[in-house]
Design a protein around this motif. Structure first.
Motif, PDB file in Angstrom:
ATOM      1  N   TRP A  49      -2.485 -20.000   1.090  1.00 28.52           N
ATOM      2  CA  TRP A  49      -3.076 -20.545  -0.126  1.00 28.52           C
ATOM      3  C   TRP A  49      -2.070 -20.935  -1.191  1.00 28.52           C
ATOM      4  N   GLY A  50      -0.824 -20.994  -0.849  1.00 30.05           N
ATOM      5  CA  GLY A  50       0.184 -21.450  -1.803  1.00 30.05           C
ATOM      6  C   GLY A  50       0.214 -20.645  -3.087  1.00 30.05           C
ATOM      7  N   GLY A  51      -0.180 -21.247  -4.196  1.00 32.97           N
ATOM      8  CA  GLY A  51      -0.076 -20.613  -5.505  1.00 32.97           C
ATOM      9  C   GLY A  51      -1.136 -19.574  -5.805  1.00 32.97           C
ATOM     10  N   TYR A  52      -2.123 -19.434  -4.944  1.00 34.91           N
ATOM     11  CA  TYR A  52      -3.173 -18.458  -5.187  1.00 34.91           C
ATOM     12  C   TYR A  52      -2.740 -17.067  -4.767  1.00 34.91           C
ATOM     13  N   ARG A  53      -3.318 -16.081  -5.372  1.00 40.35           N
ATOM     14  CA  ARG A  53      -3.004 -14.694  -5.034  1.00 40.35           C
ATOM     15  C   ARG A  53      -3.755 -14.295  -3.770  1.00 40.35           C
ATOM     16  N   THR A  54      -3.087 -13.567  -2.907  1.00 40.53           N
ATOM     17  CA  THR A  54      -3.744 -13.050  -1.706  1.00 40.53           C
ATOM     18  C   THR A  54      -3.702 -11.532  -1.748  1.00 40.53           C
ATOM     19  N   GLU A  55      -4.713 -10.932  -1.204  1.00 41.65           N
ATOM     20  CA  GLU A  55      -4.764  -9.478  -1.054  1.00 41.65           C
ATOM     21  C   GLU A  55      -5.073  -9.187   0.404  1.00 41.65           C
ATOM     22  N   PHE A  56      -4.431  -8.190   0.930  1.00 40.09           N
ATOM     23  CA  PHE A  56      -4.512  -7.892   2.350  1.00 40.09           C
ATOM     24  C   PHE A  56      -4.882  -6.423   2.485  1.00 40.09           C
ATOM     25  N   TYR A  57      -6.024  -6.123   3.088  1.00 38.65           N
ATOM     26  CA  TYR A  57      -6.495  -4.748   3.245  1.00 38.65           C
ATOM     27  C   TYR A  57      -6.706  -4.435   4.718  1.00 38.65           C
ATOM     28  N   PRO A  58      -5.724  -3.835   5.375  1.00 38.17           N
ATOM     29  CA  PRO A  58      -5.920  -3.496   6.788  1.00 38.17           C
ATOM     30  C   PRO A  58      -6.823  -2.269   6.925  1.00 38.17           C
ATOM     31  N   THR A  59      -7.714  -2.321   7.883  1.00 37.36           N
ATOM     32  CA  THR A  59      -8.541  -1.183   8.258  1.00 37.36           C
ATOM     33  C   THR A  59      -8.444  -1.042   9.764  1.00 37.36           C
ATOM     34  N   TYR A  60      -8.995   0.008  10.294  1.00 38.58           N
ATOM     35  CA  TYR A  60      -8.884   0.258  11.723  1.00 38.58           C
ATOM     36  C   TYR A  60     -10.260   0.410  12.338  1.00 38.58           C
ATOM     37  N   ASP A  61     -10.417  -0.096  13.539  1.00 35.32           N
ATOM     38  CA  ASP A  61     -11.677  -0.026  14.265  1.00 35.32           C
ATOM     39  C   ASP A  61     -11.627   1.189  15.185  1.00 35.32           C
ATOM     40  N   TYR A  62     -12.373   2.215  14.825  1.00 34.74           N
ATOM     41  CA  TYR A  62     -12.361   3.463  15.586  1.00 34.74           C
ATOM     42  C   TYR A  62     -13.508   3.550  16.588  1.00 34.74           C
ATOM     43  N   LYS A  63     -14.236   2.461  16.792  1.00 31.52           N
ATOM     44  CA  LYS A  63     -15.405   2.508  17.663  1.00 31.52           C
ATOM     45  C   LYS A  63     -15.049   2.942  19.087  1.00 31.52           C
ATOM     46  N   ALA A  64     -14.012   2.363  19.662  1.00 32.58           N
ATOM     47  CA  ALA A  64     -13.633   2.710  21.043  1.00 32.58           C
ATOM     48  C   ALA A  64     -13.190   4.168  21.141  1.00 32.58           C
ATOM     49  N   ALA A  65     -12.422   4.634  20.165  1.00 30.62           N
ATOM     50  CA  ALA A  65     -11.964   6.027  20.172  1.00 30.62           C
ATOM     51  C   ALA A  65     -13.144   6.985  20.019  1.00 30.62           C
ATOM     52  N   ALA A  66     -14.090   6.641  19.146  1.00 28.37           N
ATOM     53  CA  ALA A  66     -15.269   7.489  18.950  1.00 28.37           C
ATOM     54  C   ALA A  66     -16.124   7.535  20.210  1.00 28.37           C
TER      55      ALA A  66
END
Length: 75
Positions: A49-66
Motif C-alpha cells: 500500500w505504499g504510503g499507507y500504514r499497515t498492521e500485521f497480526y499473526p495468529t495460529y490455527d490450533y484446529k489440527a493440534a486440538a
C-alpha cells in the motif's frame, strides 16, 4: 505480494478472506506457513500500500493440534 490481494496468491499462501471496511481500510486474512511469515510480512509492508500504514497480526490455527489431542484422549 500485491497480487495476493487481487485474487492470486503466491505458492504456499492462501487467501482466507478479504474485506473492505467502510472504504478506508482493508482486512485480509491469509493462511501462511510459519516459516514464510517474516517474508510475507516484509512484502506487505514494503509493496502493498505504499504510503499507507499497515498492521500485521499473526495468529495460529490450533484446529489440527486440538483434533489430534482429542483423538488421542478418546482412544
Amino acid at each position: 505480494m500485491l497480487a495476493a490481494f487481487q485474487g492470486v496468491s503466491p505458492p504456499g499462501v492462501e487467501i482466507v478472506s478479504r474485506y473492505v471496511m467502510m472504504r478506508i481500510a482493508q482486512v485480509v486474512r491469509l493462511r501462511v506457513p510459519d516459516d514464510r511469515l517474516r517474508e510475507v510480512n516484509h512484502a506487505i509492508e514494503t509493496t502493498a500500500w505504499g504510503g499507507y500504514r499497515t498492521e500485521f497480526y499473526p495468529t495460529y490455527d490450533y484446529k489440527a493440534a486440538a483434533q489430534k489431542l482429542r483423538d488421542e484422549m478418546n482412544k
